[in-house]
Design an enzyme around this catalytic site. Structure first.
Site, PDB file in Angstrom:
ATOM      1  CB  SER A 104       8.473  -7.727  -4.393  1.00 37.94           C
ATOM      2  OG  SER A 104       9.874  -7.807  -4.500  1.00 37.94           O
TER       3      SER A 104
ATOM      4  CG  LEU B 139      10.833  -6.474 -13.803  1.00 36.99           C
ATOM      5  CD1 LEU B 139      11.880  -7.596 -13.882  1.00 36.99           C
ATOM      6  CD2 LEU B 139       9.487  -6.993 -14.294  1.00 36.99           C
TER       7      LEU B 139
ATOM      8  CG  ASP C 131      12.926   1.232  -5.053  1.00 37.26           C
ATOM      9  OD1 ASP C 131      11.727   1.448  -4.880  1.00 37.26           O
ATOM     10  OD2 ASP C 131      13.381   0.098  -5.290  1.00 37.26           O
TER      11      ASP C 131
ATOM     12  CD  GLN D 144      12.119  -1.095   4.228  1.00 39.38           C
ATOM     13  OE1 GLN D 144      13.243  -1.342   4.646  1.00 39.38           O
ATOM     14  NE2 GLN D 144      11.875  -1.038   2.934  1.00 39.38           N
TER      15      GLN D 144
ATOM     16  CG  HIS E 186      15.617  -8.299  -6.061  1.00 37.94           C
ATOM     17  ND1 HIS E 186      14.304  -8.685  -6.153  1.00 37.94           N
ATOM     18  CD2 HIS E 186      15.665  -7.322  -5.130  1.00 37.94           C
ATOM     19  CE1 HIS E 186      13.588  -7.971  -5.305  1.00 37.94           C
ATOM     20  NE2 HIS E 186      14.381  -7.137  -4.674  1.00 37.94           N
TER      21      HIS E 186
END
Ligand code: PAF
Length: 280
Positions: free
Chosen positions: A183, A181, A147, A58, A34
């Protein structure tokens, strides 16, 4: 840093601004991936806005919404340190109260790759990103290549819905061993994080195989065999698809391909991808 919790308050702030505004939507649990998006925004735009909103639409009922890591205090500190101008931090009520069942138009891209395993997912993502675009009215938005399907779908949504927003794709950030990376890496022990690097290594082997014109079927099998050497891991899917249409390819053609995968390590679902560029 200005923290805003309601749309009305954001509108009051936004109305007086005619500078470039970079926007990074997030679910929170922020990490270096991020931060790289935020740094990209800071380098291009006058103002950087980040949203933290754990978007329920989602997640399917059996997924990890309730267990999703909440690190809000640390996130706020990091955002301040990075010089983020505004944190938009709405409640679920703020984003969905008046129109709980709103949806943006579906796309054929929703049902491919990730969409096969998570059919609800891109309906939820596009709906919230569209609502956030309408509130923030950014000039630029920053999405990670990790993503890849989400990035492609947001690119299509911006085009179809005539948003005047420049989408800036940012490269996948990896740890020192190559693990992308995410979360969700917080669910893994450090030993598991090392084990999970087999995902990236095996994607690279596919790319090397494509460079040597090996068969797509063989390369997918090779990937599955490599992952199956780790008893705690299983492949949800391995795909080699046209980067634009996301349609699976069965033989090598002279076009850019997205090599993407989702792999379970115990119950943690990890995604990653790399791009194959044809030789010109
Ligand atoms: O990639 C994410 O973190 C989410 O899907 C997003 C774009 C913030 C939408 O909730």
């Amino acid at each position: 840093m200005f923290v805003v919790k309601t749309v009305r308050e954001f509108n009051t702030w936004r109305i007086a601004k005619n500078n470039s505004i970079g926007f990074i939507p997030t679910l929170g649990a922020l990490h270096d991936g991020h931060f790289s998006l935020i740094k990209a925004s800071k380098s291009i735009c006058d103002i950087t806005v980040v949203s933290i909103f754990l978007n329920p639409t989602q997640f399917a009922p059996h997924e990890d919404l309730d267990a999703y890591p909440n690190t809000l205090d640390g996130d706020k500190k990091n955002l301040k340190q990075l010089g983020v101008d505004v944190l938009f931090l709405p409640s679920k009520n703020e984003m969905y109260k008046t129109v709980p069942d709103v949806r943006v138009p579906a796309s054929v891209l929703f049902n491919k790759l990730e969409g096969k395993s998570r059919p609800h997912f891109f309906y939820g993502v596009t709906t919230i990103v569209s609502k956030l675009f309408n509130v923030i009215q950014p000039t630029h938005t920053f999405f990670g290549e990790k993503d890849a399907q989400q990035l492609r779908i947001i690119q299509e949504m911006i085009h179809k819905m005539n948003y005047s927003i420049t989408l800036i794709p940012c490269p996948t950030m990896r740890d020192q061993n190559g693990l992308a990376l995410s979360s969700r890496n917080q669910y893994l022990t450090s030993k598991e994080q090392k084990t999970a690097t087999i995902i990236y290594q095996s994607l690279i082997k596919i790319k090397e195989g494509l460079n040597n014109a090996q068969s797509i079927n063989h390369l997918k099998q090779q990937f599955k065999s490599a992952i199956s050497t780790i008893p705690t891991m299983s492949v949800d899917y391995i795909s080699i698809a046209d980067s634009n249409s996301l349609d699976e390819v069965t033989k090598l053609e002279n076009k850019q391909l997205l090599i993407s995968t989702a792999v379970f390590l115990n119950h943690v679902r990890l995604i990653d991808n790399i791009t194959y560029y044809p030789s010109t």
